[in-house]
Structures are given as C-alpha cells and as structure tokens.
Scaffold this motif. Sequence first.
Motif, short mmCIF file in Angstrom:
data_model
loop_
_atom_site.label_atom_id
_atom_site.label_comp_id
_atom_site.label_asym_id
_atom_site.label_seq_id
_atom_site.Cartn_x
_atom_site.Cartn_y
_atom_site.Cartn_z
N MET A 52 0.83 -1.20 0.00
CA MET A 52 0.00 0.00 0.00
C MET A 52 0.87 1.25 0.00
N ASN A 53 1.91 1.25 0.80
CA ASN A 53 2.81 2.40 0.84
C ASN A 53 3.48 2.64 -0.50
N GLN A 55 2.44 1.71 -3.50
CA GLN A 55 1.53 2.00 -4.61
C GLN A 55 0.75 3.30 -4.43
N THR A 56 0.58 3.76 -3.20
CA THR A 56 -0.22 4.97 -2.97
C THR A 56 0.61 6.19 -2.65
N THR A 239 -7.12 11.36 -0.87
CA THR A 239 -6.66 10.20 -0.10
C THR A 239 -7.63 9.04 -0.24
N LYS A 242 -7.05 7.35 -3.54
CA LYS A 242 -5.86 6.49 -3.52
C LYS A 242 -6.16 5.17 -2.82
N LEU A 243 -6.85 5.25 -1.68
CA LEU A 243 -7.16 4.05 -0.91
C LEU A 243 -8.13 3.15 -1.68
N ASN A 245 -8.69 3.01 -4.90
CA ASN A 245 -8.02 2.46 -6.08
C ASN A 245 -7.10 1.31 -5.69
N PHE A 246 -6.40 1.47 -4.58
CA PHE A 246 -5.50 0.41 -4.14
C PHE A 246 -6.27 -0.85 -3.79
N TYR A 250 -6.30 -4.45 -5.89
CA TYR A 250 -5.25 -5.29 -5.32
C TYR A 250 -5.56 -6.77 -5.52
#
Length: 325
Positions: A52-53, A55-56, A239, A242-243, A245-246, A250
């Motif tokens: 997550m870190n 990719q975002t 934010t 981003k979350l 989308n991740f 995933y």
Amino acid sequence: MKILRSLITLTVGAAAFACVATAHAEDINLGIISTDSSSVLKQRWEPLIEDMNKQTGLNVKAFFATDYAGIIEGMRFNKVQVGYFGNASAIEAVDRSQGEVFAKVQYANGDAGYYSVLITNVNSRFKTLDDVFKNTKDVTLGYGDPNSTSGTLIPGYYLFSKHNTPVNTSFKAVLPSNHEANLLAVVNNKIDIATNNTEMLDTLKKQHPDKFAQVRVLWTSPLIPSDPLVWRKDLPQATKDKLRNFFLNYAKTDPHEKAVMAAITGFSGFAASSDAQLLPIRQVALFQQKQKIENDAHLSADDRKAQLAALDAKLSALSSAQAKQ
C-alpha cells in the motif's frame, strides 16, 4: 559560472522539494481488530501495508489494540483513519467514529461471507446442542469480544436467545477472549465450548490439520456478510481515491499480491461496498435490544411500551432501507 550556479541551485532546489514531498507523505493508521494476537495480525497484514505504501505514496502504519473497542475509539479520536472491522464493530465505527464503509473482503472460495460457529473438543461430552443446553450451569463458555460479530452478536441472537439462555447468567463461567485464544482453549480442552467462526477454522485446517481434528462444530449460523473496510468520512477526497483504487485493484492478477491476500485468512481481494451491508446486522442488534426490554422486570409498562415502540420504528426504517437496495 552563472550557468553552473543556476544548475546547482536548480539541483539543490529539486532535491529539497523532493525531501519536503517525502516528509509530507500523508500519515494513515490502518486499524485491525483483534481477532488474533497482535504478532499474528502483524505477520498477516504487514506485506499488504508495505504494498500500500509503495503504490499509494501514503505513509501507512498498522494500528493494533487489545480489543475491538480500541480500534473503534482510535477512529473516533482520529488515531485510526482506516480500519478492518467485523460488521458489528463497523456499526460502532459508523455511528460513533465518523466512519463509512467503502469496501469489503472477498474470499478465495467465492463465498459471500462467513459463519459463526459453536465449537467443542472432539473428545468432550458434548455431542449435540441438546447436550449443551440441558444443563448450562455445568458448562464453561468461551465467548467473543463484546463488539465481535461472529463471537458475540450473531450467536447471542441466533443461538442463545433462540434457546432462551441469557449468556451472562446461564453458564458456570463465561470467559470472553479473541477467536484465536478461544479456539486454542477448545483444542487443548481448557474450556467446554466456545464461539468462533469459519474463517478461523479454515485457517487452522490449513496450518494445523492435527489441531483442527480436535474440533467438533455443534452449531453453524446463517451467513454473515464479509468483513468491511471503513474510513473516516473527513479524509481528503484525494486520499480516499488512492485508498479505494489500491484496495479495489489489489490482488486481481499479480501472483505476489494474491499470495499476500491468501495469507490473510484465505482472502482473495476486495470489492466495493457501503454502509448498506450493515443493515441486516443492525436488525439483529435491534431484535436483541427488544428481547432485553421485553424481559426487563424493572421497567414499568409505560416505559416498556415506549421503548419497544421506538425500536419497532427503527426496525421498520431498516426494512424500508433494505427494500431499496
């Protein structure tokens, strides 16, 4: 020389800007409910958080607490911005902690959810539910966290209430704990029976089939919707994007990501969701409140009537909301 100084200034400025950008990466705490010990949860979730870190660009850290309330309160006071909850604890996060459901986990076997179970040791004297309920005063019960869906809310309504057996007064002893501790207590024959769920049993079967063979399932609940992810409503929209989308992308194709998800209790990924998935769990919670009020001898007839009418109005509203889904 002027050109050289300009190049140096540009280079230093760019480096400084990069450092500032790095320093201001947004901090996000991901709260994870205490279904297991913190060490076990960290081992399962840290690989996903690392991805997550990357990719975002966010600075995400895991946040653990000794009980579900710790994650709920963490979100309430903005110590937790995103959380992995059960449905019952998600209701508390939504109602008390500015939370909002935005996703839910998916299972590798294609199931839409999981089940609460009542378990005992395979060698115990309990072969059926009748064996349990014929003399509960001689039974020790391993129960779930007060905010647990499968450990407390669902068995409390579908099992114990249906058998007119108030948990707090009917058993020889009631020992609240997390799913892992209750499961091990049954395996090691330390308690008579315990609530748990099929996620934990599936994990035990894969990792320790010899211990799984020591478990007998006495009861299985109706389907429980899969666990939700909740974020604080006041997170910046960028934010949230981003979350979302991740999580929603995933483990769709990448073998590494698929392996990471499989290690988190047999999950395969995430799907979009909303607060609407909590509606059936809210109904169960309200039904339980009705039963308590109906059986409360300390209430006057007028108070009982007024409180039941208020709960009936809430149940009616929930039914209407479900019909619109």
